[in-house]
Design an enzyme around this catalytic site. Structure first.
Site, PDB file in Angstrom:
ATOM      1  N   CYS A   1      25.616  -7.083 -16.123  1.00 32.59           N
ATOM      2  CA  CYS A   1      24.552  -6.076 -16.168  1.00 32.59           C
ATOM      3  C   CYS A   1      23.288  -6.636 -15.517  1.00 32.59           C
ATOM      4  O   CYS A   1      22.877  -7.767 -15.795  1.00 32.59           O
ATOM      5  CB  CYS A   1      24.259  -5.688 -17.617  1.00 32.59           C
ATOM      6  SG  CYS A   1      22.966  -4.445 -17.808  1.00 32.59           S
TER       7      CYS A   1
ATOM      8  N   CYS B   1      16.605  -7.919 -20.913  1.00 32.90           N
ATOM      9  CA  CYS B   1      16.915  -7.100 -22.086  1.00 32.90           C
ATOM     10  C   CYS B   1      17.447  -7.956 -23.231  1.00 32.90           C
ATOM     11  O   CYS B   1      18.208  -8.902 -23.005  1.00 32.90           O
ATOM     12  CB  CYS B   1      17.947  -6.040 -21.702  1.00 32.90           C
ATOM     13  SG  CYS B   1      18.511  -5.017 -23.078  1.00 32.90           S
TER      14      CYS B   1
ATOM     15  N   CYS C   1      21.939  -7.674 -25.442  1.00 30.87           N
ATOM     16  CA  CYS C   1      23.147  -8.496 -25.415  1.00 30.87           C
ATOM     17  C   CYS C   1      22.747  -9.972 -25.434  1.00 30.87           C
ATOM     18  O   CYS C   1      21.766 -10.355 -24.803  1.00 30.87           O
ATOM     19  CB  CYS C   1      23.980  -8.214 -24.169  1.00 30.87           C
ATOM     20  SG  CYS C   1      24.607  -6.522 -24.049  1.00 30.87           S
TER      21      CYS C   1
ATOM     22  N   CYS D   1      22.571   0.168 -17.952  1.00 32.67           N
ATOM     23  CA  CYS D   1      23.176  -0.586 -19.059  1.00 32.67           C
ATOM     24  C   CYS D   1      24.698  -0.524 -18.986  1.00 32.67           C
ATOM     25  O   CYS D   1      25.286   0.547 -18.866  1.00 32.67           O
ATOM     26  CB  CYS D   1      22.686  -0.019 -20.390  1.00 32.67           C
ATOM     27  SG  CYS D   1      23.423  -0.804 -21.845  1.00 32.67           S
TER      28      CYS D   1
ATOM     29  N   GLN E   1      31.230   3.981 -36.647  1.00 31.84           N
ATOM     30  CA  GLN E   1      31.736   2.819 -35.919  1.00 31.84           C
ATOM     31  C   GLN E   1      31.233   2.876 -34.482  1.00 31.84           C
ATOM     32  O   GLN E   1      31.141   3.941 -33.879  1.00 31.84           O
ATOM     33  CB  GLN E   1      33.254   2.770 -35.967  1.00 31.84           C
ATOM     34  CG  GLN E   1      33.829   2.595 -37.366  1.00 31.84           C
ATOM     35  CD  GLN E   1      33.484   1.254 -38.000  1.00 31.84           C
ATOM     36  OE1 GLN E   1      33.098   0.297 -37.317  1.00 31.84           O
ATOM     37  NE2 GLN E   1      33.611   1.174 -39.312  1.00 31.84           N
TER      38      GLN E   1
ATOM     39  N   GLU F   1      31.380   6.827 -52.122  1.00 37.16           N
ATOM     40  CA  GLU F   1      30.272   6.501 -51.224  1.00 37.16           C
ATOM     41  C   GLU F   1      28.957   6.767 -51.945  1.00 37.16           C
ATOM     42  O   GLU F   1      28.856   7.716 -52.727  1.00 37.16           O
ATOM     43  CB  GLU F   1      30.375   7.343 -49.950  1.00 37.16           C
ATOM     44  CG  GLU F   1      29.159   7.385 -49.066  1.00 37.16           C
ATOM     45  CD  GLU F   1      28.751   6.034 -48.535  1.00 37.16           C
ATOM     46  OE1 GLU F   1      27.536   5.742 -48.587  1.00 37.16           O
ATOM     47  OE2 GLU F   1      29.622   5.279 -48.072  1.00 37.16           O
TER      48      GLU F   1
ATOM     49  N   CYS G   1      31.940  -6.638 -41.693  1.00 40.29           N
ATOM     50  CA  CYS G   1      31.115  -6.897 -40.511  1.00 40.29           C
ATOM     51  C   CYS G   1      30.342  -8.198 -40.671  1.00 40.29           C
ATOM     52  O   CYS G   1      29.404  -8.459 -39.930  1.00 40.29           O
ATOM     53  CB  CYS G   1      30.162  -5.738 -40.256  1.00 40.29           C
ATOM     54  SG  CYS G   1      29.020  -5.387 -41.602  1.00 40.29           S
TER      55      CYS G   1
END
Length: 408
Positions: free
Chosen positions: A59, A65, A68, A142, A242, A289, A363
């Site tokens: 990129c 940026c 990432c 991007c 997700q 939830e 995660c």
């Protein structure tokens, strides 16, 4: 003063770590680098001896940026590094398990992202922040996000023009849906009649599916539908989703393999039904939830779908009031998908429940390993771990782990 350092490893945030420790962004193990040392941070980094794993970032925004952290590393290196982090987290808890490899989402597939937007003298600008800074970097090319999501950048700029204070910064969540962009902005001006009219005009001009402002839906021109199994769901504004369709599919494949032909499943931290709705094709599901709006969206999606078994939605704070062993024993399998903090209270109850099968979606490898130790100590077998990388070029890691009472 310029100093020279040898990078020994990568830290969990993707920075290279030299002796000291000294942290150097965009570096790789084995590299010799130089730069100006400020505390423990190396700035103005120069690569003196590059690693064989160093590649040209795909990129053009990579240097400026902060979206990432690892575009300078080869795909093979990143894959091995992320799997190693999972193995190391387990080892720290005295555990080991077969790691099945990693499923990495392709470039340009992120369907949800939060961008920042700010008014300028000539209009507005929107994008991601520069690394460690509040400076906004525009990202028209991007390589991370779905091209459809990039069409939301001028939307964010238009929203900043009409609704951001001169010194404030607007946070804009952009989500690709079946019917166009779903946009949710926060930390803008308080709404009044003129602002609501201006916001509605932005929604119409850019043909948005939905526009929400600080949680209030301003305009909905098309249902902002997400597809979960056989069901169409309209998540509440800014709801968790997700990151990529490919990542979601990989997580679901592993979950379905773990629960197998279980007839009764409890889905803990169910969200809007990412797992509950596909699993209901063959099993009755209790979806639990803490967010009432998410459960409402899940329930509406289930009621409008065809051919699904019964899903019962329950609103419950699983941190304060986890399902207890007597409640859990009614089920054949559990799916657990907590936030980054893990699920200590709920895992303790699962450990006492003697439930046959648990699919743990995480995660955060560190909190996952902590919870895994509790389950293994209570008699569960950790059969395998599947690593999923849907946050490509970042330090973020997801996984699915299979726990069973019987090793077979």
């Amino acid at each position: 003063m310029v100093t020279q350092h040898e990078i020994l490893r990568l830290g969990h945030q993707g920075d290279g770590v030299a002796a000291g420790p000294v942290y150097a962004p965009a570096t790789l193990p084995g590299e010799t680098v130089s730069g100006t040392l400020s505390g423990t941070q190396l700035t103005e980094v120069r690569i003196e001896t590059p690693s064989a794993d160093r590649v040209q970032p795909p990129c053009r925004h990579a240097k400026s940026c902060g979206g990432c952290q690892l575009q300078h590393a080869s795909d093979a290196f990143v894959s091995a590094w992320k799997q190693e982090i999972v193995a190391t987290a387990l080892e720290a808890q005295g555990l080991a398990a077969p790691i099945r490899g990693i499923v990495t989402s392709p470039a340009r597939t992120r369907r949800r992202a939060v961008v920042s937007a700010r008014r300028t003298k000539k209009g507005a600008m929107a994008g991601f922040h520069a690394r460690g800074s509040d400076v906004i970097i525009q990202i028209p090319d991007c390589q991370l996000v779905d091209p459809k999501l990039l069409t939301g950048l001028p939307v964010a700029e238009a929203l900043a023009v009409v609704g951001a204070s001169r010194k404030g910064e607007l946070s804009v969540t952009l989500t690709v849906t079946e019917n166009g962009l779903d946009v949710a902005a926060t930390v803008g001006k308080p709404t009044d009649g003129p602002l609501e009219i201006a916001l509605a005009q932005v929604a119409e001009r850019f043909d948005l599916a939905r526009l929400a402002w600080d949680g209030e839906v301003i305009a909905m021109r098309q249902p902002p539908v997400q597809r979960f199994g056989a069901a169409n769901v309209e998540p509440p504004p800014g709801a968790f989703l997700q990151a990529t369709p490919e990542g979601e599919a990989a997580l679901l494949d592993s979950v379905q393999e773990i629960v197998g032909d279980a007839a009764r499943i409890v889905d803990l931290f169910a969200g809007c039904g990412t797992f509950s709705l596909p699993l209901a094709a063959s099993a009755e599901v209790l979806a639990v939830e803490g967010d009432a709006e998410m459960i409402k969206a899940l329930d509406q999606g289930w009621r409008q779908a065809q051919g699904l078994k019964k899903i019962t939605g329950a609103v419950r704070d699983l941190f304060r009031r986890p399902l207890v062993p007597d409640e859990l024993r009614k089920f054949d399998a559990a799916v657990l998908d907590p936030p980054r903090a893990g699920a200590e209270a709920q895992v303790a109850a699962l450990a006492d429940s003697r439930l046959d099968l648990i699919a743990y979606v995480s995660c955060n490898p560190v909190t996952f390993a902590r919870d895994a130790r509790v389950l293994v100590s209570s008699g569960y077998h950790l059969a395998w771990v599947q690593v999923v990388d849907q946050f490509r070029w970042s330090s973020h890691i997801e996984l699915v782990a299979a726990f069973s009472r019987n090793e077979a």
